[in-house]
Design a protein around this motif. Structure first.
Motif, mmCIF file in Angstrom:
data_model
loop_
_atom_site.group_PDB
_atom_site.id
_atom_site.type_symbol
_atom_site.label_atom_id
_atom_site.label_comp_id
_atom_site.label_asym_id
_atom_site.label_seq_id
_atom_site.Cartn_x
_atom_site.Cartn_y
_atom_site.Cartn_z
ATOM 1 N N LEU A 1 28.793 -108.914 -16.903
ATOM 2 C CA LEU A 1 29.715 -108.205 -16.017
ATOM 3 C C LEU A 1 29.934 -106.770 -16.520
ATOM 4 C CD1 LEU A 1 30.912 -109.543 -13.524
ATOM 5 C CD2 LEU A 1 33.033 -109.887 -14.762
ATOM 6 N N VAL B 1 29.094 -103.341 -14.378
ATOM 7 C CA VAL B 1 30.036 -102.248 -14.114
ATOM 8 C C VAL B 1 29.524 -100.932 -14.711
ATOM 9 C CG1 VAL B 1 32.341 -101.391 -14.726
ATOM 10 C CG2 VAL B 1 32.063 -103.656 -13.715
ATOM 11 N N GLN C 1 34.317 -112.688 -7.644
ATOM 12 C CA GLN C 1 34.419 -112.120 -8.992
ATOM 13 C C GLN C 1 33.552 -110.868 -9.144
ATOM 14 O OE1 GLN C 1 33.308 -115.791 -10.991
ATOM 15 N NE2 GLN C 1 35.345 -115.961 -11.911
ATOM 16 N N VAL D 1 32.552 -108.904 -6.763
ATOM 17 C CA VAL D 1 33.120 -107.825 -5.951
ATOM 18 C C VAL D 1 34.337 -107.212 -6.646
ATOM 19 C CG1 VAL D 1 34.306 -107.307 -3.780
ATOM 20 C CG2 VAL D 1 32.203 -108.664 -3.755
ATOM 21 N N GLU D 2 35.100 -108.041 -7.325
ATOM 22 C CA GLU D 2 36.251 -107.499 -8.056
ATOM 23 C C GLU D 2 35.791 -106.555 -9.181
ATOM 24 O OE1 GLU D 2 39.511 -110.016 -9.800
ATOM 25 O OE2 GLU D 2 39.844 -110.448 -7.690
ATOM 26 N N ALA D 3 34.736 -106.952 -9.858
ATOM 27 C CA ALA D 3 34.178 -106.071 -10.895
ATOM 28 C C ALA D 3 33.697 -104.760 -10.254
ATOM 29 C CB ALA D 3 33.035 -106.763 -11.623
ATOM 30 N N LEU D 4 33.042 -104.881 -9.112
ATOM 31 C CA LEU D 4 32.542 -103.675 -8.434
ATOM 32 C C LEU D 4 33.679 -102.821 -7.878
ATOM 33 C CD1 LEU D 4 29.397 -105.153 -6.635
ATOM 34 C CD2 LEU D 4 29.424 -103.618 -8.606
ATOM 35 N N SER D 5 34.800 -103.450 -7.564
ATOM 36 C CA SER D 5 35.941 -102.661 -7.063
ATOM 37 C C SER D 5 36.487 -101.776 -8.179
ATOM 38 C CB SER D 5 37.034 -103.576 -6.501
ATOM 39 O OG SER D 5 37.772 -104.200 -7.548
ATOM 40 N N ILE D 6 36.483 -102.296 -9.402
ATOM 41 C CA ILE D 6 36.903 -101.465 -10.543
ATOM 42 C C ILE D 6 35.911 -100.316 -10.739
ATOM 43 C CG2 ILE D 6 37.097 -101.462 -13.082
ATOM 44 C CD1 ILE D 6 38.531 -104.144 -12.874
ATOM 45 N N ALA E 1 44.344 -102.453 -9.535
ATOM 46 C CA ALA E 1 42.973 -102.936 -9.754
ATOM 47 C C ALA E 1 42.841 -103.787 -11.009
ATOM 48 C CB ALA E 1 42.012 -101.754 -9.822
ATOM 49 N N TYR E 2 43.757 -103.592 -11.955
ATOM 50 C CA TYR E 2 43.631 -104.293 -13.235
ATOM 51 C C TYR E 2 44.560 -105.518 -13.344
ATOM 52 C CZ TYR E 2 40.818 -100.287 -14.494
ATOM 53 O OH TYR E 2 39.837 -99.322 -14.510
ATOM 54 N N ALA F 1 40.459 -112.738 -9.056
ATOM 55 C CA ALA F 1 39.371 -113.678 -9.334
ATOM 56 C C ALA F 1 38.920 -113.538 -10.796
ATOM 57 C CB ALA F 1 38.215 -113.424 -8.382
ATOM 58 N N LEU F 2 39.124 -112.358 -11.332
ATOM 59 C CA LEU F 2 38.887 -112.127 -12.769
ATOM 60 C C LEU F 2 40.241 -111.985 -13.450
ATOM 61 C CD1 LEU F 2 36.121 -109.365 -12.471
ATOM 62 C CD2 LEU F 2 35.732 -111.777 -13.054
ATOM 63 N N LYS G 1 39.154 -107.582 -16.969
ATOM 64 C CA LYS G 1 39.233 -106.321 -16.229
ATOM 65 C C LYS G 1 39.455 -105.120 -17.146
ATOM 66 C CE LYS G 1 40.495 -107.989 -11.672
ATOM 67 N NZ LYS G 1 41.487 -107.888 -10.569
ATOM 68 N N LEU H 1 36.253 -104.237 -18.630
ATOM 69 C CA LEU H 1 35.408 -103.534 -17.650
ATOM 70 C C LEU H 1 35.829 -102.068 -17.555
ATOM 71 C CD1 LEU H 1 35.276 -106.165 -14.723
ATOM 72 C CD2 LEU H 1 33.508 -105.742 -16.452
ATOM 73 N N ASP I 1 34.999 -108.504 3.739
ATOM 74 C CA ASP I 1 35.088 -109.283 2.520
ATOM 75 C C ASP I 1 36.494 -109.297 1.955
ATOM 76 O OD1 ASP I 1 33.224 -110.834 1.144
ATOM 77 O OD2 ASP I 1 33.306 -109.501 -0.587
ATOM 78 N N ASN J 1 38.280 -107.433 -0.103
ATOM 79 C CA ASN J 1 38.747 -107.025 -1.433
ATOM 80 C C ASN J 1 39.747 -105.885 -1.223
ATOM 81 O OD1 ASN J 1 38.623 -104.981 -3.740
ATOM 82 N ND2 ASN J 1 37.787 -106.806 -4.699
ATOM 83 N N ILE K 1 41.285 -103.688 -3.167
ATOM 84 C CA ILE K 1 41.069 -102.380 -3.799
ATOM 85 C C ILE K 1 40.030 -101.586 -3.008
ATOM 86 C CG2 ILE K 1 40.305 -101.209 -5.926
ATOM 87 C CD1 ILE K 1 43.002 -102.712 -6.181
ATOM 88 N N ILE K 2 38.939 -102.228 -2.672
ATOM 89 C CA ILE K 2 37.886 -101.534 -1.930
ATOM 90 C C ILE K 2 38.380 -101.110 -0.544
ATOM 91 C CG2 ILE K 2 35.602 -101.836 -0.869
ATOM 92 C CD1 ILE K 2 34.799 -103.532 -3.283
#
Lengths: 114, 114, 114, 114, 114, 114
Positions: free
Chosen positions: B50, B54, B81, B83-88, C37-38, C42-43, C48, C51, F22, F24, F26-27
Motif C-alpha cells: 500500500l 501511494v 481500501q 480507493v482510500e489509499a488513493l484518496s490520500i 482523510a486520515y 476501510a483502513l 493512513k 501512507l 464509488d 469515497n 474524500i475524492i
C-alpha cells in the motif's frame, strides 16, 4: 521496430514546425537556446548530450529521453555507456524511473536496428 | 478489458528481461532491492504494498501504480481500501493525480474481471 | 534537540491560524479534508498516517514529513517501522530523498527525547 | 564563507552515521549503490560526477548539488565547465532551477576559497 | 518582519550579479527571457505575474513564490486575489503546497508592512 | 483531428462517473472543490482558467492541460493568449515542458476545428 523512431521524429518535427510558425518570441528563443546549449564549449558535445539524457531521465520525460538517446547514438556512444548514464539516473531518481528505462531500452534498440 | 493487464505485464516482463540480461550492476541491484524492500519486516507485506501504491500515485507513475495495484489485489485488499489509499494520494498530490486515478480505476476493474 | 519539534509546531500553528482566519473557502476546505482523510475508515488510522508519511517523503516535503512523523510517533509506531516505511520512500523516490531522510531521522530523535 | 562547506559536511556526516548505524538493509544498500554508481566503468569518474550534478540540479536538491559540486571540485573541473553543466540543468529544468543555481554558485565559491 | 523581504532581495541580487558577471551565455539568455516573458503582450502584465506566481507555487519553489509575490504586490493585487490564485495552486498541487502557502502568507504580510 | 477532443472527453467522463459512483468521500469532495475553485470570486473565471492551465502545464499533466485548454477555448481566449500563457509555463518549467506543448498545440487546433 524502428517505426517508433520514425513516428517519434515525424510527430516531433510536425508539431515543432507549427509551434515555431506561431511566432511566440519566448518559445522561439527557448527552442533556440535548446540548440545552443548543446554545442561545443568548455564541455564537449558528447558530454553535454549525456547530461541532457540524464536530466531528461530523472525528470521522467520520455520524449526528451528519446531525443537525447538519438543524439547520443549519433555521437557514437556505446550502449554500455548510455546504460551507465541511465543507471545513475535510476539511482538518483528512484524506481519510478524504471518504466522510462524500459522505454529507453526499446528506443535504443530501435535506433541500433536502423 | 482485462487485456490491459495482460498487455502491461507482457511488455513489462519482456523489457525487464532485456534490461537484466544487459548486466549493468547498478540497475540489477536496484531491481533486486525493489524485490527485497517489499518483503515482511517490521511492517507486513500488505502495508508495504500500500505504501508502494501511494508513493507511485503521488509521483504520478502509471506503470508503477499498475504494478502495485496488481500486488494489492493479490494481497487481498478490497477496492474500498485501495480507493482510500488513493484518496490520500490525491489529497497529498493534488488534482493532477486525478487522471492517474482514472487509469487506476480502469486497471483495478480489469484486475477484478480476471 | 527537541526545540526543532517545538519550533516547527509553533510556526505551523501560527501560520495555519492566519491562513484559516483569512476565510478563503477553497483553502479552508482543503485543510478540512486534510483532517478527514486520515480518520478511521476501510483502513485504520495507523496505516493512513504511514501512507501520509511516505507520500510526503517521496514528494520531498520536509514539513509534511515532520507532521506525519509526529503523528506516527503518537500512533505508537516503532522507529524500525517508520524507518522501513522511509526505506521504501527512498527506493521509490531515489537518492534525492536521502537529505530528507537525514532531517527525518533528526526530527524523529527529537520526538523521542520529548 | 567556507563555513557553509564545513557545516554541510558535518551535518551530512553526522546524520549519515546515525542512518547507517540503524542497520535498515534497504537504506544501507542504497547508500552502498550511491558509492558504486560513481566509480570508473564504461564512463569515467569525472563524467559520472557531472551527471550526478545535473541530475541533482534539475531535481532541485540543494544538498545533492552541494555534494556533487564538492566531488566535481575534487575531480578538477573548472568553474566554467561546472557552470556549463548547470546551464543545461537550468534550461532543461526551467527558471525554478535559478534559486538553486544561486546557492550552487555560493557553494562553489566557498569550495574554491578553501 | 519586513526583514525577510530585505534579506531575500539582497541575497537574490548579490548572487544574480555573480551569475551574470560569469558570462555563461545560456544562463544570461534565460535571465533575459525571464524579464521579457512577463512584459505586456496578448496578456497584460498583471495576469502574467499571477501565472508566474501559480507556476512557482505548484512547483514548490519558495524563492520564486517570493519574487512573484513581490511583483504581484507592486502590480496592485489585493491579498484576496493573491490568496485565490494560491488556493488554485494548493488544489492543483495538493497538500504538499501548504508549507509553501504558510511561507507565502508570511512574506505577503511582510510586503504589506513595508 | 477533432477525434482527440471527443476521445478525451468520453474517457474522462466515463471514468469520472465510475469514481464518483464509488462514493469515497474524500475524492468526491476533491472533485467538488475542483469545480468550486474555478468560479467567479476576487478573480474572474477567465483568469482562473488560465491559472489552471499554467499550473497543469508546469506539472506536465497532459490530461489536465487538455481539460483547461477546452475551458479556455469556451471562455473565449485567443490562441495568442493561450500560447503566451504556455510560454510562461515553458520558461518556468523548462524544456521538459516542450513535449507537452506539442500535444497542447495539437489539442487546441482540434478544439478550433470543432
Amino acid at each position: 521496430m524502428s517505426d517508433i523512431v520514425k513516428e517519434f521524429n515525424e510527430y516531433r518535427s510536425k508539431m515543432n514546425d507549427k509551434i515555431l510558425n506561431d511566432n511566440n518570441k519566448i518559445i522561439k528563443r527557448i527552442f533556440n537556446l535548446d540548440t545552443n546549449a548543446y554545442t561545443e564549449g568548455a564541455l564537449d558535445v558528447k558530454t553535454k548530450e549525456l547530461l541532457g539524457l540524464v536530466a531528461s531521465a530523472v525528470l521522467r520525460c520520455d520524449d526528451c529521453v528519446k531525443y537525447h538517446l538519438e543524439n547520443c547514438h549519433k555521437e557514437g556512444f556505446t550502449k554500455e555507456q548510455v546504460v551507465e548514464a541511465l543507471s545513475i539516473a535510476t539511482l538518483v531518481g528512484g524506481t519510478i524511473v524504471i518504466p522510462h528505462l524500459r522505454r529507453a531500452y526499446e528506443f535504443w534498440d530501435a535506433l541500433q536496428e536502423n
